[in-house]
Design a protein around this motif. Sequence first.
Motif, PDB file in Angstrom:
ATOM      1  N   VAL A  43       0.851  -1.288   0.020  1.00  0.00           N
ATOM      2  CA  VAL A  43       0.026   0.039   0.029  1.00  0.00           C
ATOM      3  C   VAL A  43       0.889   1.484  -0.015  1.00  0.00           C
ATOM      4  O   VAL A  43       0.493   2.175  -0.482  1.00  0.00           O
ATOM      5  CB  VAL A  43      -1.053  -0.078   1.196  1.00  0.00           C
ATOM      6  CG1 VAL A  43      -1.608   1.162   1.412  1.00  0.00           C
ATOM      7  CG2 VAL A  43      -1.933  -1.148   0.916  1.00  0.00           C
ATOM      8  N   THR A  44       1.959   0.986   0.767  1.00  0.00           N
ATOM      9  CA  THR A  44       2.883   2.341   0.944  1.00  0.00           C
ATOM     10  C   THR A  44       3.699   2.424  -0.368  1.00  0.00           C
ATOM     11  O   THR A  44       4.525   3.545  -0.358  1.00  0.00           O
ATOM     12  CB  THR A  44       3.384   2.539   2.102  1.00  0.00           C
ATOM     13  OG1 THR A  44       4.486   1.434   2.181  1.00  0.00           O
ATOM     14  CG2 THR A  44       2.636   2.672   3.201  1.00  0.00           C
ATOM     15  N   GLY A  45       3.809   1.310  -1.231  1.00  0.00           N
ATOM     16  CA  GLY A  45       4.804   1.579  -2.201  1.00  0.00           C
ATOM     17  C   GLY A  45       6.272   1.416  -1.865  1.00  0.00           C
ATOM     18  O   GLY A  45       7.133   1.843  -2.685  1.00  0.00           O
ATOM     19  N   GLN A  46       6.381   0.675  -0.574  1.00  0.00           N
ATOM     20  CA  GLN A  46       7.927   0.394  -0.184  1.00  0.00           C
ATOM     21  C   GLN A  46       8.126  -0.918   0.060  1.00  0.00           C
ATOM     22  O   GLN A  46       7.104  -1.702   0.527  1.00  0.00           O
ATOM     23  CB  GLN A  46       8.121   1.223   0.788  1.00  0.00           C
ATOM     24  CG  GLN A  46       7.902   2.724   0.961  1.00  0.00           C
ATOM     25  CD  GLN A  46       8.523   3.666   2.025  1.00  0.00           C
ATOM     26  OE1 GLN A  46       9.407   3.054   2.732  1.00  0.00           O
ATOM     27  NE2 GLN A  46       7.831   4.531   2.327  1.00  0.00           N
ATOM     28  N   ASN A  47       9.372  -1.669  -0.373  1.00  0.00           N
ATOM     29  CA  ASN A  47       9.406  -2.972  -0.188  1.00  0.00           C
ATOM     30  C   ASN A  47      10.015  -3.452   1.276  1.00  0.00           C
ATOM     31  O   ASN A  47       9.798  -4.795   1.486  1.00  0.00           O
ATOM     32  CB  ASN A  47      10.832  -3.235  -1.118  1.00  0.00           C
ATOM     33  CG  ASN A  47      10.234  -3.207  -2.694  1.00  0.00           C
ATOM     34  OD1 ASN A  47       9.361  -3.365  -3.044  1.00  0.00           O
ATOM     35  ND2 ASN A  47      11.413  -2.645  -3.467  1.00  0.00           N
ATOM     36  N   ALA A  48      10.481  -2.511   2.041  1.00  0.00           N
ATOM     37  CA  ALA A  48      10.856  -2.976   3.044  1.00  0.00           C
ATOM     38  C   ALA A  48      10.425  -2.314   4.305  1.00  0.00           C
ATOM     39  O   ALA A  48      11.118  -1.858   5.400  1.00  0.00           O
ATOM     40  CB  ALA A  48      12.359  -3.249   3.203  1.00  0.00           C
ATOM     41  N   LEU A  49       9.561  -1.449   4.224  1.00  0.00           N
ATOM     42  CA  LEU A  49       8.767  -0.476   5.304  1.00  0.00           C
ATOM     43  C   LEU A  49       8.528  -1.200   6.501  1.00  0.00           C
ATOM     44  O   LEU A  49       9.078  -1.281   7.676  1.00  0.00           O
ATOM     45  CB  LEU A  49       7.712   0.364   4.943  1.00  0.00           C
ATOM     46  CG  LEU A  49       7.084   1.214   6.042  1.00  0.00           C
ATOM     47  CD1 LEU A  49       8.018   2.539   6.234  1.00  0.00           C
ATOM     48  CD2 LEU A  49       5.868   1.847   5.444  1.00  0.00           C
ATOM     49  N   ALA A  50       7.706  -2.277   6.269  1.00  0.00           N
ATOM     50  CA  ALA A  50       7.272  -3.409   7.431  1.00  0.00           C
ATOM     51  C   ALA A  50       8.252  -4.502   7.010  1.00  0.00           C
ATOM     52  O   ALA A  50       8.150  -5.133   6.118  1.00  0.00           O
ATOM     53  CB  ALA A  50       5.888  -3.510   7.301  1.00  0.00           C
ATOM     54  N   LYS A  51       8.767  -5.212   8.229  1.00  0.00           N
ATOM     55  CA  LYS A  51       9.740  -6.489   7.854  1.00  0.00           C
ATOM     56  C   LYS A  51       8.559  -7.752   7.876  1.00  0.00           C
ATOM     57  O   LYS A  51       7.689  -7.850   8.673  1.00  0.00           O
ATOM     58  CB  LYS A  51      10.361  -6.590   9.427  1.00  0.00           C
ATOM     59  CG  LYS A  51      11.409  -5.370   9.336  1.00  0.00           C
ATOM     60  CD  LYS A  51      12.378  -5.605  10.698  1.00  0.00           C
ATOM     61  CE  LYS A  51      13.345  -4.331  11.034  1.00  0.00           C
ATOM     62  NZ  LYS A  51      14.137  -4.479  11.875  1.00  0.00           N
ATOM     63  N   THR A  52       9.034  -8.082   6.705  1.00  0.00           N
ATOM     64  CA  THR A  52       8.248  -9.242   6.338  1.00  0.00           C
ATOM     65  C   THR A  52       9.201 -10.977   6.874  1.00  0.00           C
ATOM     66  O   THR A  52      10.343 -10.601   6.841  1.00  0.00           O
ATOM     67  CB  THR A  52       7.933  -9.556   5.034  1.00  0.00           C
ATOM     68  OG1 THR A  52       9.127  -9.514   4.210  1.00  0.00           O
ATOM     69  CG2 THR A  52       7.112  -8.352   4.557  1.00  0.00           C
ATOM     70  N   SER A  53       8.211 -11.783   7.091  1.00  0.00           N
ATOM     71  CA  SER A  53       9.052 -12.894   7.517  1.00  0.00           C
ATOM     72  C   SER A  53       8.207 -14.158   7.074  1.00  0.00           C
ATOM     73  O   SER A  53       6.809 -14.111   7.069  1.00  0.00           O
ATOM     74  CB  SER A  53       9.395 -13.308   8.842  1.00  0.00           C
ATOM     75  OG  SER A  53       9.701 -14.147   9.374  1.00  0.00           O
ATOM     76  N   LYS A  54       8.726 -15.360   6.517  1.00  0.00           N
ATOM     77  CA  LYS A  54       8.221 -16.477   6.452  1.00  0.00           C
ATOM     78  C   LYS A  54       7.682 -17.248   7.695  1.00  0.00           C
ATOM     79  O   LYS A  54       6.724 -18.281   7.706  1.00  0.00           O
ATOM     80  CB  LYS A  54       8.841 -17.398   5.657  1.00  0.00           C
ATOM     81  CG  LYS A  54       9.144 -16.794   3.975  1.00  0.00           C
ATOM     82  CD  LYS A  54       9.838 -17.958   3.308  1.00  0.00           C
ATOM     83  CE  LYS A  54      10.249 -17.263   1.840  1.00  0.00           C
ATOM     84  NZ  LYS A  54      10.638 -18.056   0.972  1.00  0.00           N
ATOM     85  N   GLU A  55       8.262 -16.853   8.807  1.00  0.00           N
ATOM     86  CA  GLU A  55       7.925 -17.391  10.082  1.00  0.00           C
ATOM     87  C   GLU A  55       6.833 -16.733  10.780  1.00  0.00           C
ATOM     88  O   GLU A  55       6.850 -15.401  10.886  1.00  0.00           O
ATOM     89  CB  GLU A  55       9.118 -17.448  10.976  1.00  0.00           C
ATOM     90  CG  GLU A  55       8.814 -17.970  12.438  1.00  0.00           C
ATOM     91  CD  GLU A  55       9.838 -17.760  13.440  1.00  0.00           C
ATOM     92  OE1 GLU A  55       9.789 -17.999  14.644  1.00  0.00           O
ATOM     93  OE2 GLU A  55      10.951 -17.293  12.947  1.00  0.00           O
ATOM     94  N   PRO A  56       5.574 -17.419  10.997  1.00  0.00           N
ATOM     95  CA  PRO A  56       4.490 -16.553  11.638  1.00  0.00           C
ATOM     96  C   PRO A  56       4.851 -16.146  12.940  1.00  0.00           C
ATOM     97  O   PRO A  56       5.643 -16.718  13.635  1.00  0.00           O
ATOM     98  CB  PRO A  56       3.361 -17.860  11.589  1.00  0.00           C
ATOM     99  CG  PRO A  56       3.855 -18.938  10.837  1.00  0.00           C
ATOM    100  CD  PRO A  56       5.327 -18.778  10.893  1.00  0.00           C
ATOM    101  N   GLY A  57       4.159 -15.221  13.365  1.00  0.00           N
ATOM    102  CA  GLY A  57       4.122 -14.675  14.930  1.00  0.00           C
ATOM    103  C   GLY A  57       5.375 -13.738  15.066  1.00  0.00           C
ATOM    104  O   GLY A  57       5.700 -13.405  16.210  1.00  0.00           O
ATOM    105  N   ARG A  58       5.801 -13.004  13.668  1.00  0.00           N
ATOM    106  CA  ARG A  58       6.940 -12.118  14.022  1.00  0.00           C
ATOM    107  C   ARG A  58       6.598 -10.991  14.571  1.00  0.00           C
ATOM    108  O   ARG A  58       7.175 -10.197  15.277  1.00  0.00           O
ATOM    109  CB  ARG A  58       7.466 -12.100  12.704  1.00  0.00           C
ATOM    110  CG  ARG A  58       8.373 -13.326  12.277  1.00  0.00           C
ATOM    111  CD  ARG A  58       9.508 -13.591  13.141  1.00  0.00           C
ATOM    112  NE  ARG A  58      10.761 -12.749  12.709  1.00  0.00           N
ATOM    113  CZ  ARG A  58      11.679 -12.636  13.574  1.00  0.00           C
ATOM    114  NH1 ARG A  58      11.966 -13.677  14.401  1.00  0.00           N
ATOM    115  NH2 ARG A  58      12.539 -11.924  13.402  1.00  0.00           N
TER     116      ARG A  58
END
Length: 205
Positions: A43-58
Amino acid sequence: MQIKNAVFLTSVADAAKLLSDGVPEIAMCGKSNVGKSSFINFVTGQNALAKTSKEPGRTRLINYFSCNRDAFRLVDLPGYGFARVSDAEKKKWGVLIERYLRESKALRNVFLLLDVRRDPSDDDKMMINYLHHYAIPFTVILTKTDKLSRSAMMTRRREIANALCVGLDNPIPVSAEKKAGLDRVLQRLDEILSFEDGGGEEDTV
């Protein structure tokens, strides 16, 4: 609506430290691994503003993101329904989420994210009932729509809307992977924030 800039603002682990300066907030909630961080980046057009992870519960804190020079904020709530944490940790997250939803004076809408391929869980339905009970406006966001054909996605959208007893136009299908659905999300943000200027009365669904 255009989000011209967005920055991480702060994280909160203690409900007593929730921000209370009146800047309008749209909260993101949903099960662990439903794609909240990817949605915020999309939504914000940024690739790494919010940290993503394949591990649930991060996401274990409430994370605030300031948009358009603090015209409004996106608020990422901890994911619920994650099995591999202690009951004490689940309770802590639950209290934090509930305190935020009950006490944030700046909350304008909750974006409830659901995986379009999955039926709403008991936790999802409990969240919907909670939002209805406290008359908190919400919008359903259907994530990971790129995993289905268009016809299958439309069928799932109708089924989920029926399961949650919301209008068919409430669930917004999106794909962070394919960059699909952004215009409708930004339009919804416009509708929500227009009420700040006296544009009308917000609907709870």
